[in-house]
Motif scaffolding. Structure first.
Motif, PDB file in Angstrom:
ATOM      1  N   ASN A  51       7.324   5.992  -8.740  1.00  0.00           N
ATOM      2  CA  ASN A  51       7.291   4.667  -8.136  1.00  0.00           C
ATOM      3  C   ASN A  51       7.171   4.777  -6.622  1.00  0.00           C
ATOM      4  O   ASN A  51       7.662   5.739  -6.016  1.00  0.00           O
ATOM      5  N   GLU A  52       6.543   3.772  -6.012  1.00  0.00           N
ATOM      6  CA  GLU A  52       6.339   3.829  -4.565  1.00  0.00           C
ATOM      7  C   GLU A  52       6.170   2.424  -4.000  1.00  0.00           C
ATOM      8  O   GLU A  52       5.751   1.498  -4.694  1.00  0.00           O
ATOM      9  N   THR A  53       6.501   2.277  -2.726  1.00  0.00           N
ATOM     10  CA  THR A  53       6.312   1.030  -1.983  1.00  0.00           C
ATOM     11  C   THR A  53       5.588   1.358  -0.687  1.00  0.00           C
ATOM     12  O   THR A  53       6.022   2.255   0.057  1.00  0.00           O
ATOM     13  N   ASN A  54       4.490   0.646  -0.405  1.00  0.00           N
ATOM     14  CA  ASN A  54       3.678   0.973   0.759  1.00  0.00           C
ATOM     15  C   ASN A  54       3.154  -0.282   1.445  1.00  0.00           C
ATOM     16  O   ASN A  54       2.756  -1.250   0.783  1.00  0.00           O
TER      17      ASN A  54
ATOM     18  N   THR B 137       2.767  -3.450  -1.130  1.00  0.00           N
ATOM     19  CA  THR B 137       2.745  -3.301  -2.587  1.00  0.00           C
ATOM     20  C   THR B 137       3.848  -2.364  -3.049  1.00  0.00           C
ATOM     21  O   THR B 137       4.023  -1.271  -2.504  1.00  0.00           O
ATOM     22  N   LYS B 138       4.585  -2.810  -4.069  1.00  0.00           N
ATOM     23  CA  LYS B 138       5.565  -1.951  -4.751  1.00  0.00           C
ATOM     24  C   LYS B 138       5.025  -1.669  -6.140  1.00  0.00           C
ATOM     25  O   LYS B 138       4.857  -2.588  -6.949  1.00  0.00           O
ATOM     26  N   ASN B 139       4.695  -0.415  -6.439  1.00  0.00           N
ATOM     27  CA  ASN B 139       4.205   0.004  -7.746  1.00  0.00           C
ATOM     28  C   ASN B 139       5.342   0.609  -8.551  1.00  0.00           C
ATOM     29  O   ASN B 139       6.017   1.547  -8.104  1.00  0.00           O
ATOM     30  N   SER B 140       5.550   0.068  -9.752  1.00  0.00           N
ATOM     31  CA  SER B 140       6.561   0.584 -10.666  1.00  0.00           C
ATOM     32  C   SER B 140       5.867   1.034 -11.944  1.00  0.00           C
ATOM     33  O   SER B 140       5.282   0.221 -12.662  1.00  0.00           O
TER      34      SER B 140
END
Length: 377
Positions: free
Chosen positions: A56-59, A44-47
């Motif tokens: 923002n983060e990608t996990n 998941t990439k949260n913007s």
């Protein structure tokens, strides 16, 4: 809770060692055991709209990993004991195991009616996830979703009577009310604790005389449901008054039409304010609706285009202070085979300005890009 977690780990370790070698015998006091598993693996990439508050983060994620055992203990082949272990990431970002379900199911205790006793299903969630919204791996149903109603989770301690006929089925039960992973012991230090019990129900009419559960792409069915919860003294209120508890009372109407090529579904839910004083409104009072659908194609309808829209408005003392939260989901799914499903989707949350945005990223304006593998056996 520590004992439950340790028991779960021991059970999973034993099961893993049993399955690792065909030569390892399995001993049981019952003639039949049935194992199954379900895992949601994701990226998941949260913007976020406000990056200063929520960076923002990608996990990569292991959203859930369920392991289930059924033991058929009685002469009736439809009666059994079930335990489901749930691996998930807790608030401290540790992977932990807990009991999701642990109950005895007794078939035909009444005409066309069985009962679950223990840590059991609540009446609504399981129905919607098997008949109308098949993508729990990317989003919970509206009454459970954080950016939706956030009213109830899917399991609790109590009993649940389940009636099934060709044109009608229902569930009705009494539960602790706080859910399987909440504090149900009343103490002054907890704002989650409550004193009362919860009456919960679902009544569903199968208008075409077909129950769609688990075989949705091969059946044509049309259902209409009424569901709800009357939970007395659900939890200590935020009013600040001593011995002041919120009741949680909500009602919902739901309908779904499905045939092999497509599905459409809609629901409307109202949660009442039951506070005793005129200067406070329960945080869970409000109303909302959800619409979802999917279109299927391919030789076995293995390709699916899906969409869902949720809107929820919390009730406030002054109506002009009420703010709507919305979520839009759009995606594409591929059912690779009976065991593996892939989903690529986007979730857009667009919320009117409210107090949640600074402290709760799950209720903040954001766009999430997700890739998910659902694995089951």
């Amino acid at each position: 809770m520590k004992k439950i977690i340790l028991s779960a780990v021991a059970g999973l370790t034993l099961a893993s060692s049993v399955m690792a070698s065909d030569a390892t015998p399995v001993f049981s006091h019952t003639d039949k055991l049935k194992f199954s598993g379900l895992t949601y693996i994701g990226l998941t990439k949260n913007s976020y709209k406000d990056e200063l508050v929520n960076p923002n983060e990608t996990n990569f994620e292991l959203r859930r990993a369920y392991f289930q055992l059924k033991a058929y203990l009685l002469d009736d082949p439809k009666s059994y004991y079930r335990v489901t272990f749930d691996m998930h990431q807790n608030a401290e970002d540790d992977m932990v195991v807990r009991a999701k379900y642990a109950y005895l199911y007794l078939n035909n205790v009444l005409e066309n009616t069985g009962v679950e006793l223990g840590l059991v299903h609540r009446p609504w969630h399981d129905y919607e996830e098997h008949n109308a919204w098949f993508y729990r791996d990317i989003s919970k149903v509206m009454i459970e979703a954080k950016n939706g109603g956030d009213l109830s989770n899917s399991a609790d301690f109590g009993f649940n009577f389940k009636t099934k006929t060709q044109y009608f089925d229902s569930e009705i039960g009494i539960f602790n009310g706080e859910g399987y992973h909440s504090d149900f012991n009343d103490d002054e230090a907890s704002d989650k604790a409550g004193n009362g019990m919860s009456l919960e129900w679902r009544a569903t009419a199968h208008i075409l005389g077909v129950n769609g559960k688990d075989k949705q792409t091969k059946k044509t069915y049309f259902d209409a449901s009424f569901f709800g919860q009357y939970n007395q003294e659900h939890k200590a209120s935020a009013s600040g008054l001593a011995n002041d508890y919120d009741d949680l009372v909500f009602y919902g109407l739901h309908t779904v039409y499905n045939q092999p090529e497509f599905l459409v579904s809609a629901q409307y839910v109202v949660s009442d304010d039951t506070a005793d004083n005129s200067t406070y409104v329960s945080a869970q009072a409000g109303s909302g609706y959800s619409i979802n659908g999917e279109y299927r194609f391919g030789n076995t309808y293995e390709y699916r285009v899906l969409a869902r829209y949720d809107a929820w408005t919390d009730e406030e003392l002054v109506s002009s202070d009420e703010r709507e939260r919305t979520s839009l989901i759009a995606g594409f799914a591929w059912q690779q085979n009976h065991n593996v499903q892939w989903v690529a989707n986007v979730i857009v949350k667009d919320n009117e300005k409210d107090a949640f945005k600074a402290s709760k990223p799950e209720k903040a304006d954001s766009t999430a890009y997700m890739l998910t593998a659902q694995v089951e056996f």
